[in-house]
Design an enzyme around this catalytic site. Sequence first.
Site, mmCIF file in Angstrom:
data_model
loop_
_atom_site.group_PDB
_atom_site.id
_atom_site.type_symbol
_atom_site.label_atom_id
_atom_site.label_comp_id
_atom_site.label_asym_id
_atom_site.label_seq_id
_atom_site.Cartn_x
_atom_site.Cartn_y
_atom_site.Cartn_z
ATOM 1 N N ALA A 172 141.213 -9.779 54.258
ATOM 2 C CA ALA A 172 141.846 -9.702 52.935
ATOM 3 C C ALA A 172 140.970 -10.406 51.902
ATOM 4 O O ALA A 172 140.314 -11.408 52.207
ATOM 5 C CB ALA A 172 143.216 -10.366 52.985
ATOM 6 N N GLY A 174 141.841 -9.519 58.267
ATOM 7 C CA GLY A 174 142.359 -8.154 58.124
ATOM 8 C C GLY A 174 141.491 -7.107 58.799
ATOM 9 O O GLY A 174 141.989 -6.057 59.228
ATOM 10 N N GLU A 221 142.710 -7.201 62.163
ATOM 11 C CA GLU A 221 144.069 -6.626 62.220
ATOM 12 C C GLU A 221 144.036 -5.098 62.148
ATOM 13 O O GLU A 221 144.867 -4.423 62.769
ATOM 14 C CB GLU A 221 144.924 -7.212 61.091
ATOM 15 C CG GLU A 221 145.322 -8.662 61.378
ATOM 16 C CD GLU A 221 145.912 -9.357 60.172
ATOM 17 O OE1 GLU A 221 145.246 -9.376 59.112
ATOM 18 O OE2 GLU A 221 147.024 -9.899 60.267
ATOM 19 N N GLU A 230 142.418 -17.024 59.661
ATOM 20 C CA GLU A 230 143.407 -17.374 58.628
ATOM 21 C C GLU A 230 143.812 -18.844 58.698
ATOM 22 O O GLU A 230 144.082 -19.479 57.670
ATOM 23 C CB GLU A 230 144.648 -16.478 58.762
ATOM 24 C CG GLU A 230 144.393 -15.007 58.428
ATOM 25 C CD GLU A 230 143.903 -14.166 59.607
ATOM 26 O OE1 GLU A 230 143.530 -14.746 60.670
ATOM 27 O OE2 GLU A 230 143.879 -12.936 59.482
#
Length: 263
Positions: free
Chosen positions: A65, A114, A117, A137
């Site tokens: 992200a 991300g 992910e 994160e």
Amino acid sequence: MPDPILLEITDGIALITLNRPDKLNALNYALIDRLMAVLDTIETDAAVGAVILTGAGQRAFSAGADIHEFAGSVRQGRNAAVRDFVRRGQAMTARLEAFRKPVIAAVNGLAFGGGCEITEAVHLAIASERAQFAKPEINLGMPPTFGGTQRLPRLTGRKRALELLLTGDPFSPQRALEIGLVNRVVPHEALLPTARELAGRILRHSPLAIGSIITAVTRGLNMAIAEGLQVESEQFAALVPAADLGEGINAWIERRTPLYRGC
Ligand code: COA
């Protein structure tokens, strides 16, 4: 501004490239929104039977992200952070996971946050020997928010996932293979050819059967087995009237190659 998502369709395969190489293909809101729009387009395009997802440039699949951008949402408070950042990212990974055409990640470099992910959410993944993964994160003082606390434990087992989530330490493509995050690790030059070859082996089959298998597996994994078996039954029942099922069975009986029409 260059398009944050590139799309190229050849031989029934949509190659989607995350295209912010100067930012290590960090997932800003514009990129996520554009990816969702591209998925909407190719979902109903009969010329597309499978999707390969990769990253532009030499270094990254995606570094996750866009921290600069979501920091702004965090500064606006809880509602904006959940609405603009978390829901958007979760919708993206859920969309990829539920897509009725196979999505193969071709992980060409860094897959952090991300980026990891996305790899967790898609149906199949091939990693270059140059890939590197991380769940970083926790270094920002937060948990993953695009499904990373949910899909990784389901894929790898709780303790393997928790080690990665709680340390934030990077891990190799070989480790990603061992824990079931990717299907294969290949030399960098072989990455896209291998992903295309895998897509090609799937594309020989009925698109209806492909979609029903993806749906049954993806939905069933998150249910008790009795409910999952009901999903399996419904997916099969929906195919019974389809010409493709009759064609597949007849072709086997007649010892010929089936000719599927996707209906
Ligand atoms: N969000 C926004 N921008 C990012 C980014 C991210 N997740 N990851 C990298 N970038 C940008 C950097 O800001 C930099 O841009 P700039 O040159 O305009 O400053 C560019 O991409 C290159 O990154 P840089 O950090 O200089 O490369 P590096 O080789 O020193 O480090 C990483 C690579 C992946 C270790 C480092 O970029 C990083 O930690 N990124 C964040 C990973 C992360 O925590 N992701 C999860 C977010 S929830």
